[in-house]
Design a protein around this motif. Structure first.
Motif, short mmCIF file in Angstrom:
data_model
loop_
_atom_site.label_atom_id
_atom_site.label_comp_id
_atom_site.label_asym_id
_atom_site.label_seq_id
_atom_site.Cartn_x
_atom_site.Cartn_y
_atom_site.Cartn_z
N LYS A 26 32.31 40.83 22.87
CA LYS A 26 32.53 40.41 23.46
C LYS A 26 32.91 41.90 24.49
N GLN A 27 32.33 42.62 24.19
CA GLN A 27 33.20 43.63 25.26
C GLN A 27 31.35 44.88 25.80
N THR A 28 30.78 44.15 24.23
CA THR A 28 29.39 45.62 25.17
C THR A 28 28.71 44.79 25.84
N PRO A 29 27.71 45.08 26.53
CA PRO A 29 26.65 44.55 27.36
C PRO A 29 25.58 45.29 26.57
N ALA A 30 24.08 44.33 26.10
CA ALA A 30 23.46 44.68 24.81
C ALA A 30 22.23 45.39 26.49
N ASP A 31 22.50 46.58 26.83
CA ASP A 31 21.63 47.46 27.22
C ASP A 31 21.02 48.30 27.74
N GLY A 32 21.17 48.55 25.68
CA GLY A 32 20.59 50.31 24.99
C GLY A 32 21.21 51.32 25.24
N LYS A 33 22.76 50.85 25.88
CA LYS A 33 23.53 52.24 25.94
C LYS A 33 24.29 51.95 24.65
N THR A 34 24.61 51.07 24.13
CA THR A 34 25.38 51.27 22.70
C THR A 34 25.37 50.64 21.33
N ALA A 35 24.63 51.28 20.39
CA ALA A 35 25.25 50.87 19.19
C ALA A 35 26.22 50.42 18.62
N PHE A 36 26.43 50.41 17.34
CA PHE A 36 27.00 50.11 16.10
C PHE A 36 27.02 50.59 15.00
N SER A 37 27.88 51.22 13.78
CA SER A 37 27.84 51.69 12.75
C SER A 37 29.06 50.86 12.48
N VAL A 78 24.10 52.29 10.75
CA VAL A 78 24.04 52.10 11.91
C VAL A 78 23.19 50.23 11.45
N ARG A 79 24.23 49.14 11.72
CA ARG A 79 23.54 48.05 11.98
C ARG A 79 23.35 46.89 12.73
N LEU A 80 24.04 47.53 13.43
CA LEU A 80 24.31 46.49 14.85
C LEU A 80 23.85 47.28 15.80
N TYR A 81 22.79 46.58 16.56
CA TYR A 81 22.53 47.05 17.92
C TYR A 81 21.21 46.25 18.78
N PRO A 82 21.09 46.38 19.53
CA PRO A 82 20.07 45.90 20.78
C PRO A 82 19.39 44.96 20.37
N THR A 83 19.21 43.64 20.29
CA THR A 83 17.96 43.74 19.41
C THR A 83 16.64 44.47 20.35
N LEU A 134 16.92 54.57 17.15
CA LEU A 134 17.35 54.07 19.11
C LEU A 134 17.19 54.93 19.66
N PRO A 135 17.35 54.67 21.13
CA PRO A 135 17.22 55.69 22.37
C PRO A 135 18.01 56.85 22.11
N ALA A 136 17.33 57.84 22.99
CA ALA A 136 17.93 59.05 22.52
C ALA A 136 19.32 59.07 22.97
N ASP A 137 19.14 58.73 24.48
CA ASP A 137 21.54 58.07 25.38
C ASP A 137 22.28 56.91 24.50
N THR A 138 21.51 57.11 23.68
CA THR A 138 22.68 55.31 22.93
C THR A 138 23.54 56.19 22.18
N GLN A 139 24.10 55.44 22.29
CA GLN A 139 25.90 56.04 22.08
C GLN A 139 25.92 54.86 20.49
N VAL A 140 26.30 56.13 19.76
CA VAL A 140 26.63 55.34 18.20
C VAL A 140 28.51 55.03 18.33
N LYS A 141 29.00 54.04 18.02
CA LYS A 141 30.76 53.38 18.37
C LYS A 141 30.52 52.88 16.64
N LYS A 142 31.48 53.43 16.32
CA LYS A 142 32.34 53.13 15.01
C LYS A 142 33.43 51.93 14.55
N LEU A 143 32.68 50.73 14.29
CA LEU A 143 33.83 49.45 14.30
C LEU A 143 34.79 50.26 13.43
N GLN A 144 35.64 49.11 12.93
CA GLN A 144 36.73 48.99 12.43
C GLN A 144 36.82 47.88 11.46
#
Length: 258
Positions: free
Chosen positions: A104-115, A138-143, A159-169
């Protein structure tokens, strides 16, 4: 299944996962009603369970390896995000909620993926040491911005080189091996594929390397990674994976001699 985030697809690859699939899909309740399953020839009730959950079930039986099999799902995914699960994984309620909040808080612009972190259950016990936990994947990413590698086994998300991987709780509970037969069958498969992949890249191994890597695996898991704190299950797992490590290097040695 009520849709909370309509621009998410849950994707899985399966083969004879009837014993696991329903519990996995139940744990995703509230996330989305879009599920894509790539099946490699199940002969059990996997397809029936998938249909009950409204999944798009596609058979691709010409097995190309884990990475390429996963990538086949992309032709069927039309959403901005994809969440990859294995059938033997379960989202905890905390992780389910964390995924909802993140999307809900993250755009699917390729700058963020989640683990997320996996807590594995092997032979009826959760393994919190042995180098198995924490286990961030890493399992959740912009398609549109990522794919899996084409590796036969031990594939990873590219992932693209500039993608930040954020950790889920929250953890995903990973029910890896219920029986010794299951463990041995899967490790034999992984070892064979690993050896094939290494050989295709021109790699070789010696029998002495197999012995050193096998012994090193046990020392690392049981002593350096405190597998002894997992009690008898930690000891058993460390021994079995040391043997599996020896086997895969031995397989590479033998393949190189042909």
């Amino acid at each position: 299944m009520n849709t909370i985030y309509p621009s998410l697809t849950i994707a899985l690859i399966t083969k004879n996962e009837a014993a696991n699939l329903e519990a996995c899909l139940q744990s995703t309740a509230g996330l989305t009603d879009k599920i894509v399953i790539i099946d490699s020839g199940s002969s059990d009730a996997t397809a029936d369970i998938a249909n009950r959950y409204g999944a798009a079930f596609h058979r691709h039986e010409d097995w190309p390896g884990f990475g390429r099999q996963r990538n086949r799902a992309h032709q069927y995914i039309e959403t901005d995000w994809v969440l990859w699960l294995d059938a033997d994984e379960r989202l905890t309620p905390e992780l389910n909620q964390s995924i909802q909040t993140a999307l809900k808080q993250t755009p699917a612009d390729g700058k963020t993926a989640f683990s997320f972190n996996r807590l594995s259950n092997t032979f009826g016990a959760f393994i919190r040491h042995c180098g198995w936990y924490p286990d961030w994947v890493v399992r959740l990413y912009p398609t549109a911005h990522a794919r899996y590698s084409d590796d036969l086994v031990h594939e990873k998300v590219l992932l693209p080189a500039d993608t930040q991987v954020k950790k889920l709780q929250g953890d995903a509970l990973h029910y890896t091996y219920a029986t010794l037969d299951q463990f041995l069958a899967k490790q034999n498969l992984y070892g064979r594929l690993w050896a094939e992949q290494r050989l295709a890249k021109g790699k070789t191994a010696s029998l002495s390397q197999a012995m050193v890597h096998g012994a090193g695996s046990f020392i690392k898991m049981y002593i350096l990674k405190a597998g002894f704190l997992d009690g008898r299950h930690g000891l058993l797992l460390s021994i079995l994976l040391a043997q599996a490590t020896f086997n895969k290097y031995a397989a590479l040695w033998l393949a190189g001699k042909k």
